[in-house]
Motif scaffolding. Structure first.
Motif, PDB file in Angstrom:
ATOM      1  N   ALA A  43      74.022  27.228  -1.082  1.00 42.87           N
ATOM      2  CA  ALA A  43      73.250  25.981  -1.093  1.00 42.87           C
ATOM      3  C   ALA A  43      72.113  26.019  -2.103  1.00 42.87           C
ATOM      4  CB  ALA A  43      72.687  25.711   0.301  1.00 42.87           C
ATOM      5  N   GLY A  44      71.574  27.202  -2.363  1.00 46.39           N
ATOM      6  CA  GLY A  44      70.398  27.287  -3.224  1.00 46.39           C
ATOM      7  C   GLY A  44      69.145  26.995  -2.412  1.00 46.39           C
ATOM      8  N   ARG A  45      68.065  26.788  -3.104  1.00 43.33           N
ATOM      9  CA  ARG A  45      66.770  26.579  -2.440  1.00 43.33           C
ATOM     10  C   ARG A  45      66.823  25.362  -1.518  1.00 43.33           C
ATOM     11  NH1 ARG A  45      61.497  28.176  -3.069  1.00 43.33           N
ATOM     12  NH2 ARG A  45      59.946  26.601  -2.561  1.00 43.33           N
ATOM     13  N   ILE A  46      66.567  25.604  -0.229  1.00 41.52           N
ATOM     14  CA  ILE A  46      66.556  24.531   0.764  1.00 41.52           C
ATOM     15  C   ILE A  46      65.253  23.752   0.614  1.00 41.52           C
ATOM     16  CG2 ILE A  46      66.686  23.930   3.216  1.00 41.52           C
ATOM     17  CD1 ILE A  46      69.259  25.265   2.166  1.00 41.52           C
ATOM     18  N   LEU A  47      65.390  22.421   0.481  1.00 42.49           N
ATOM     19  CA  LEU A  47      64.238  21.559   0.243  1.00 42.49           C
ATOM     20  C   LEU A  47      63.816  20.752   1.471  1.00 42.49           C
ATOM     21  CD1 LEU A  47      65.422  20.136  -3.191  1.00 42.49           C
ATOM     22  CD2 LEU A  47      63.847  22.051  -2.788  1.00 42.49           C
ATOM     23  N   HIS A  48      64.782  20.421   2.328  1.00 37.58           N
ATOM     24  CA  HIS A  48      64.467  19.567   3.470  1.00 37.58           C
ATOM     25  C   HIS A  48      65.512  19.789   4.563  1.00 37.58           C
ATOM     26  CE1 HIS A  48      62.391  16.148   5.250  1.00 37.58           C
ATOM     27  NE2 HIS A  48      63.562  15.643   5.589  1.00 37.58           N
ATOM     28  N   VAL A  49      65.071  19.713   5.805  1.00 37.79           N
ATOM     29  CA  VAL A  49      65.982  19.790   6.950  1.00 37.79           C
ATOM     30  C   VAL A  49      65.492  18.799   7.999  1.00 37.79           C
ATOM     31  CG1 VAL A  49      64.752  21.749   7.975  1.00 37.79           C
ATOM     32  CG2 VAL A  49      67.101  21.317   8.625  1.00 37.79           C
ATOM     33  N   ARG A  50      66.437  18.071   8.581  1.00 40.22           N
ATOM     34  CA  ARG A  50      66.066  17.121   9.642  1.00 40.22           C
ATOM     35  C   ARG A  50      67.178  17.080  10.691  1.00 40.22           C
ATOM     36  NH1 ARG A  50      66.765  14.512   5.011  1.00 40.22           N
ATOM     37  NH2 ARG A  50      68.534  13.133   4.799  1.00 40.22           N
ATOM     38  N   ALA A  51      66.758  16.772  11.915  1.00 34.48           N
ATOM     39  CA  ALA A  51      67.701  16.684  13.039  1.00 34.48           C
ATOM     40  C   ALA A  51      67.165  15.662  14.031  1.00 34.48           C
ATOM     41  CB  ALA A  51      67.864  18.039  13.716  1.00 34.48           C
ATOM     42  N   ARG A  52      68.065  15.119  14.811  1.00 33.59           N
ATOM     43  CA  ARG A  52      67.687  14.176  15.861  1.00 33.59           C
ATOM     44  C   ARG A  52      67.842  14.879  17.207  1.00 33.59           C
ATOM     45  NH1 ARG A  52      71.326   9.379  15.946  1.00 33.59           N
ATOM     46  NH2 ARG A  52      72.197  10.240  17.836  1.00 33.59           N
ATOM     47  N   ALA A  90      60.972  25.843  10.157  1.00 36.56           N
ATOM     48  CA  ALA A  90      61.881  25.475   9.067  1.00 36.56           C
ATOM     49  C   ALA A  90      61.630  24.041   8.605  1.00 36.56           C
ATOM     50  CB  ALA A  90      63.332  25.652   9.497  1.00 36.56           C
ATOM     51  N   ALA A  91      61.235  23.162   9.522  1.00 31.32           N
ATOM     52  CA  ALA A  91      60.920  21.782   9.137  1.00 31.32           C
ATOM     53  C   ALA A  91      59.695  21.757   8.217  1.00 31.32           C
ATOM     54  CB  ALA A  91      60.681  20.925  10.366  1.00 31.32           C
ATOM     55  N   ALA A  92      58.698  22.592   8.521  1.00 34.82           N
ATOM     56  CA  ALA A  92      57.478  22.654   7.712  1.00 34.82           C
ATOM     57  C   ALA A  92      57.688  23.392   6.394  1.00 34.82           C
ATOM     58  CB  ALA A  92      56.365  23.327   8.515  1.00 34.82           C
ATOM     59  N   ASP A  93      58.571  24.389   6.396  1.00 29.66           N
ATOM     60  CA  ASP A  93      58.838  25.211   5.205  1.00 29.66           C
ATOM     61  C   ASP A  93      60.342  25.476   5.133  1.00 29.66           C
ATOM     62  OD1 ASP A  93      58.935  27.028   3.112  1.00 29.66           O
ATOM     63  OD2 ASP A  93      57.909  28.640   4.210  1.00 29.66           O
ATOM     64  N   TYR A 102      68.514  34.743   9.251  1.00 29.53           N
ATOM     65  CA  TYR A 102      68.906  35.234  10.576  1.00 29.53           C
ATOM     66  C   TYR A 102      67.731  35.424  11.527  1.00 29.53           C
ATOM     67  CZ  TYR A 102      73.355  36.223   8.278  1.00 29.53           C
ATOM     68  OH  TYR A 102      74.536  36.125   7.583  1.00 29.53           O
ATOM     69  N   GLY A 103      66.543  35.064  11.086  1.00 29.47           N
ATOM     70  CA  GLY A 103      65.361  35.237  11.923  1.00 29.47           C
ATOM     71  C   GLY A 103      64.621  33.925  12.090  1.00 29.47           C
ATOM     72  N   GLU A 104      63.437  33.856  11.496  1.00 29.59           N
ATOM     73  CA  GLU A 104      62.590  32.668  11.614  1.00 29.59           C
ATOM     74  C   GLU A 104      63.207  31.427  10.967  1.00 29.59           C
ATOM     75  OE1 GLU A 104      59.718  32.400  13.364  1.00 29.59           O
ATOM     76  OE2 GLU A 104      60.086  34.443  14.047  1.00 29.59           O
ATOM     77  N   GLY A 105      64.250  31.603  10.154  1.00 31.92           N
ATOM     78  CA  GLY A 105      64.880  30.479   9.459  1.00 31.92           C
ATOM     79  C   GLY A 105      66.002  29.813  10.231  1.00 31.92           C
ATOM     80  N   TRP A 106      66.056  29.977  11.552  1.00 25.79           N
ATOM     81  CA  TRP A 106      67.069  29.253  12.328  1.00 25.79           C
ATOM     82  C   TRP A 106      66.822  27.754  12.175  1.00 25.79           C
ATOM     83  CZ3 TRP A 106      65.370  26.268  16.465  1.00 25.79           C
ATOM     84  CH2 TRP A 106      64.118  26.569  17.001  1.00 25.79           C
ATOM     85  N   ILE A 107      67.845  26.953  12.462  1.00 27.57           N
ATOM     86  CA  ILE A 107      67.734  25.516  12.186  1.00 27.57           C
ATOM     87  C   ILE A 107      67.573  24.677  13.446  1.00 27.57           C
ATOM     88  CG2 ILE A 107      68.905  23.532  11.128  1.00 27.57           C
ATOM     89  CD1 ILE A 107      70.108  25.623   9.145  1.00 27.57           C
TER      90      ILE A 107
END
Length: 154
Positions: A43-52, A90-93, A102-107
């Protein structure tokens, strides 16, 4: 820990190789989901993540939307359930997904519809590495360590 080239697959996680998703059951029986190391690298550098939150999802359907410099698309669930939470870190960064997949970067955190664990196509251990070796080769994705033997920072 299983490895394929530069990619790691921790023994305490369960993987859906086809979906490029890992899962970890928590003490409260909810499931934390994240992108695999090969998925975040592709994917490369993740810029944004959102979920409902509160959204019910079927296995294989989207729990969140991921945006990177190369791609925008769904983040699929390996099992049926309800989205409880988007990882606030992950939403903030969003690049945390790249730095610590596999750690703090869970979604997302999911409440599974069925109590059985593991379920679906989830695998762990040496079988994960075997399947990823085949998958990455078929995709033509290089997974060899760069000179010096360390992954480059993203």
């Amino acid at each position: 820990m299983a490895r394929v080239g530069e990619f790691e697959f921790p023994d305490d996680l369960w993987f859906d190789v086809e979906l490029d998703v890992w899962a970890r059951q928590r003490e409260d029986k909810s499931i934390v989901l994240g992108m695999t190391d090969p998925a975040q690298a592709r994917a490369g550098r993740i810029l944004h993540v959102r979920a409902r939150t509160g959204k019910s999802v079927e296995a294989g359907k989207s729990t969140a939307t991921i945006e990177s410099g190369k791609w925008v698309g769904p983040f699929p669930a390996p099992l049926k359930g309800t989205v409880l939470e988007l990882n606030p870190l992950a939403a903030a960064d969003p690049n945390l997904i790249n730095r610590d997949p596999y750690g703090e970067g869970w979604i997302v955190r999911l409440q599974p519809s069925l109590p059985d664990w593991p379920q679906g196509n989830l695998l762990n251990g040496p079988e994960v590495a075997k399947r990823y070796e085949v998958k990455l080769t078929e995709e033509g994705f290089s997974c060899m360590l760069p000179p010096g033997g360390k992954k480059e920072d993203q």
